[in-house]
Design a protein around this motif. Structure first.
Motif, short mmCIF file in Angstrom:
data_model
loop_
_atom_site.label_atom_id
_atom_site.label_comp_id
_atom_site.label_asym_id
_atom_site.label_seq_id
_atom_site.Cartn_x
_atom_site.Cartn_y
_atom_site.Cartn_z
N SER A 72 11.87 16.11 0.10
CA SER A 72 11.02 16.81 1.06
C SER A 72 9.62 17.05 0.52
O SER A 72 8.63 17.00 1.24
CB SER A 72 11.66 18.14 1.48
N VAL A 73 9.51 17.30 -0.79
CA VAL A 73 8.20 17.53 -1.38
C VAL A 73 7.34 16.28 -1.33
O VAL A 73 6.11 16.35 -1.13
CB VAL A 73 8.34 18.04 -2.85
N HIS A 74 7.96 15.11 -1.47
CA HIS A 74 7.21 13.85 -1.37
C HIS A 74 6.74 13.61 0.07
O HIS A 74 5.64 13.09 0.29
CB HIS A 74 8.07 12.68 -1.85
N TYR A 75 7.58 14.00 1.03
CA TYR A 75 7.18 13.91 2.44
C TYR A 75 5.95 14.78 2.68
O TYR A 75 4.99 14.37 3.35
CB TYR A 75 8.34 14.34 3.32
N SER A 76 5.97 15.99 2.11
CA SER A 76 4.81 16.88 2.25
C SER A 76 3.57 16.26 1.63
O SER A 76 2.47 16.32 2.20
CB SER A 76 5.09 18.23 1.57
N ILE A 77 3.73 15.64 0.45
CA ILE A 77 2.60 15.01 -0.23
C ILE A 77 2.00 13.89 0.61
O ILE A 77 0.77 13.75 0.71
CB ILE A 77 3.05 14.47 -1.61
N LEU A 78 2.85 13.10 1.25
CA LEU A 78 2.35 12.01 2.10
C LEU A 78 1.61 12.56 3.31
O LEU A 78 0.55 12.04 3.69
CB LEU A 78 3.51 11.12 2.54
N GLU A 79 2.15 13.61 3.91
CA GLU A 79 1.46 14.24 5.04
C GLU A 79 0.12 14.82 4.60
O GLU A 79 -0.88 14.72 5.29
CB GLU A 79 2.34 15.35 5.65
N VAL A 80 0.12 15.43 3.41
CA VAL A 80 -1.11 16.01 2.86
C VAL A 80 -2.16 14.92 2.62
O VAL A 80 -3.36 15.14 2.87
CB VAL A 80 -0.81 16.77 1.56
N SER A 81 -1.73 13.76 2.15
CA SER A 81 -2.66 12.65 1.91
C SER A 81 -3.38 12.28 3.20
O SER A 81 -4.60 12.06 3.22
CB SER A 81 -1.90 11.43 1.38
N SER A 82 -2.63 12.22 4.30
CA SER A 82 -3.22 11.91 5.60
C SER A 82 -4.21 12.99 6.02
O SER A 82 -5.31 12.69 6.51
CB SER A 82 -2.11 11.75 6.64
N ILE A 83 -3.85 14.24 5.79
CA ILE A 83 -4.71 15.35 6.17
C ILE A 83 -6.01 15.34 5.37
O ILE A 83 -7.10 15.58 5.90
CB ILE A 83 -3.97 16.68 5.97
N LEU A 84 -5.90 15.04 4.08
CA LEU A 84 -7.11 14.95 3.24
C LEU A 84 -8.04 13.85 3.75
O LEU A 84 -9.27 14.01 3.74
CB LEU A 84 -6.72 14.68 1.79
N GLY A 85 -7.45 12.74 4.20
CA GLY A 85 -8.25 11.67 4.78
C GLY A 85 -8.99 12.12 6.02
O GLY A 85 -10.17 11.80 6.22
N VAL A 86 -8.29 12.88 6.88
CA VAL A 86 -8.93 13.43 8.09
C VAL A 86 -10.11 14.30 7.71
O VAL A 86 -11.21 14.20 8.28
CB VAL A 86 -7.90 14.24 8.91
N MET A 87 -9.91 15.18 6.74
CA MET A 87 -10.98 16.10 6.32
C MET A 87 -12.16 15.36 5.73
O MET A 87 -13.32 15.68 6.01
CB MET A 87 -10.41 17.11 5.33
N MET A 88 -11.87 14.36 4.89
CA MET A 88 -12.94 13.60 4.26
C MET A 88 -13.82 12.90 5.30
O MET A 88 -15.05 12.98 5.25
CB MET A 88 -12.34 12.57 3.30
N MET A 89 -13.18 12.21 6.26
CA MET A 89 -13.95 11.50 7.27
C MET A 89 -14.72 12.46 8.17
O MET A 89 -15.86 12.19 8.55
CB MET A 89 -13.01 10.61 8.11
N ALA A 90 -14.11 13.60 8.51
CA ALA A 90 -14.81 14.58 9.34
C ALA A 90 -16.07 15.07 8.64
O ALA A 90 -17.12 15.25 9.27
CB ALA A 90 -13.88 15.75 9.66
N TYR A 91 -15.99 15.26 7.32
CA TYR A 91 -17.16 15.70 6.56
C TYR A 91 -18.24 14.61 6.54
O TYR A 91 -19.43 14.89 6.67
CB TYR A 91 -16.75 16.06 5.13
N VAL A 92 -17.81 13.36 6.40
CA VAL A 92 -18.76 12.23 6.42
C VAL A 92 -19.46 12.17 7.77
O VAL A 92 -20.69 11.93 7.85
CB VAL A 92 -18.02 10.90 6.13
N ILE A 93 -18.71 12.39 8.84
CA ILE A 93 -19.28 12.35 10.19
C ILE A 93 -20.35 13.44 10.34
O ILE A 93 -21.41 13.22 10.93
CB ILE A 93 -18.18 12.51 11.25
N VAL A 94 -20.07 14.62 9.80
CA VAL A 94 -21.05 15.72 9.85
C VAL A 94 -22.33 15.33 9.12
O VAL A 94 -23.44 15.54 9.61
CB VAL A 94 -20.45 17.00 9.22
N LYS A 95 -22.17 14.73 7.94
CA LYS A 95 -23.32 14.39 7.11
C LYS A 95 -24.20 13.32 7.74
O LYS A 95 -25.43 13.36 7.66
CB LYS A 95 -22.84 13.91 5.73
N PHE A 96 -23.58 12.33 8.35
CA PHE A 96 -24.34 11.18 8.85
C PHE A 96 -24.62 11.21 10.35
O PHE A 96 -25.16 10.25 10.91
CB PHE A 96 -23.61 9.87 8.48
N LYS A 97 -24.22 12.33 11.01
CA LYS A 97 -24.54 12.51 12.44
C LYS A 97 -24.14 11.27 13.24
O LYS A 97 -24.99 10.49 13.70
CB LYS A 97 -26.05 12.77 12.62
#
Length: 390
Positions: free
Chosen positions: A241-266
């Motif tokens: 179950s902890v590995h499942y959480s880690i995989l879900e977290v990886s996806s979430i981190l990707g969402v956050m990273m791209m959202a931040y890039v979108i903010v920076k580059f308008k």
């Protein structure tokens, strides 16, 4: 608004991990996919038939009310599980009720942004909402995978209930300042007429239909990450179950990273990115089907999260910019209903396909289907001659 979203998502995501893993341990892969199908079919029904509520009532009132009701439901079910040995299927009913309330909350949260943010800041606001929402989801996913092994499921329900109550309090302080893109209508107060006008608006607006088709194909491509990620983690990657959480977290981190890039580059050219993003999502799913290690799966899901964000921010911004505010709630709900209707069929078949040909092959099939459909749409260039594409 940001804090309320973050706090409530923290509780909801922790319960999401715990409930689905708990259900998977009690049943089978097919039962798990049927549970997902039931909740998404419920989302289709509620998003389709509750759309008049979104445009008839104040979005802030709807958001606070749904948060409070969800708090009460979770407390009730948690207490029932604590004092009685209730069937796991009561949890299915609870999840369907929570989906109904979320189907009211989500379009209302989209609509309220047009009242608290200037139009020129929609992309930035959507990106920051995505980042802060994912922060709550990230922490919740991490805690969910750990807590399910440490405390009982009913205690997790109590924690989620409290998070919704905190969100209910925080939303009290949201101030509605702007009223933009508003068009007065002489629509009847009759519920059916109001509902029909919203559905008619979608089907009479060609670019909205193209938008819906691409959204459906994009959702189809990423189905395995919703219905099959738990058995994929357990049976293909041999994780816990902890590995499942880690995989879900990886996806979430990707969402956050791209959202931040979108903010920076308008971000500009919203319609272009709206088509490119699901193509990249499909490729990630196809690559995932050939993978057998948790490390590479983390990288692929991180990239998938980035491309999901690259899809979602343009989608919500396009609706806010080009749909009249008097129709925005119904259009948002209707678009979700159109998307989830076919998505639910895909969810149901994912379990059957995985039983017949295997989990890995099922993931590959969905990735290829999404890729073929979206490539076909990209070749047609549906928004090339659309007047709103600036």
């Amino acid at each position: 608004m940001f804090l309320a979203s973050c706090v409530s998502t923290l509780g909801a995501s922790m319960t999401y991990i715990a409930l689905y893993w708990y259900y998977f341990e009690q049943t089978t892969v097919t039962s798990l996919t049927l549970l997902t199908t039931a909740t998404f079919l419920a989302g289709f029904v509620f998003n389709l038939f509750l759309t008049p509520i979104y445009d008839k009532y104040d979005p802030k009132l709807l958001m606070r009310t749904t948060m409070l009701i969800r708090c009460i439901i979770l407390l009730f079910v948690g207490l029932a599980m604590y004092f009685f040995d209730i069937s796991i299927y009561y949890m299915v009913v609870m999840m369907i009720l929570l989906v109904a309330l979320e189907s009211i909350y989500d379009p209302s949260s989209i609509k309220i942004i047009t009242r608290i943010v200037k139009e020129g800041d929609y992309v930035t606001a959507n990106s920051w909402i995505s980042i802060l929402d994912r922060v709550g989801f990230l922490i919740g996913m991490l805690l969910g995978g750990i807590i399910i092994a440490l405390i009982d499921i009913e205690m997790i329900l109590f924690i989620e209930a409290m998070s919704f109550f905190v969100g209910f309090i925080l939303l009290y302080f949201v101030q509605e300042t702007y009223k933009v893109n508003e068009q007065e209508t002489d629509e009847s107060d009759n519920y059916f007429v109001f509902w029909k006008n919203g559905i008619t608006y979608i089907f009479q607006t060609k670019w909205l239909l193209w938008l819906a088709v691409i959204a459906i194909a994009a959702n189809l491509a990423i189905k395995p990450t919703v219905t099959l990620l738990i058995p994929y983690t357990s049976e293909v990657l041999y994780g816990q179950s902890v590995h499942y959480s880690i995989l879900e977290v990886s996806s979430i981190l990707g969402v956050m990273m791209m959202a931040y890039v979108i903010v920076k580059f308008k971000m500009q050219k919203l319609f272009h990115w709206f088509v490119i993003a699901p193509l990249l999502q499909s490729m990630c799913i196809i690559c995932l089907s050939f993978n057998r290690t948790i490390g590479i799966a983390m990288v692929l899901l991180f990239l998938l999260g980035m491309f999901i964000s690259l899809f979602n921010v343009p989608f919500t911004t396009i609706l806010k910019k080009y749909v009249p505010n008097s129709y925005l709630g119904r259009v948002r709900g209707g678009m979700i209903a159109l998307s989830t209707s076919l998505s639910s069929i895909g969810y149901a078949f994912s379990g059957v396909i995985s039983d017949k040909v295997g989990i890995v092959q099922a993931i590959l099939i969905y990735g290829m289907l999404g890729l073929i459909i979206i490539l076909g749409m990209a070749i047609l260039k549906p928004f090339k001659y659309t007047s709103i594409d600036k």
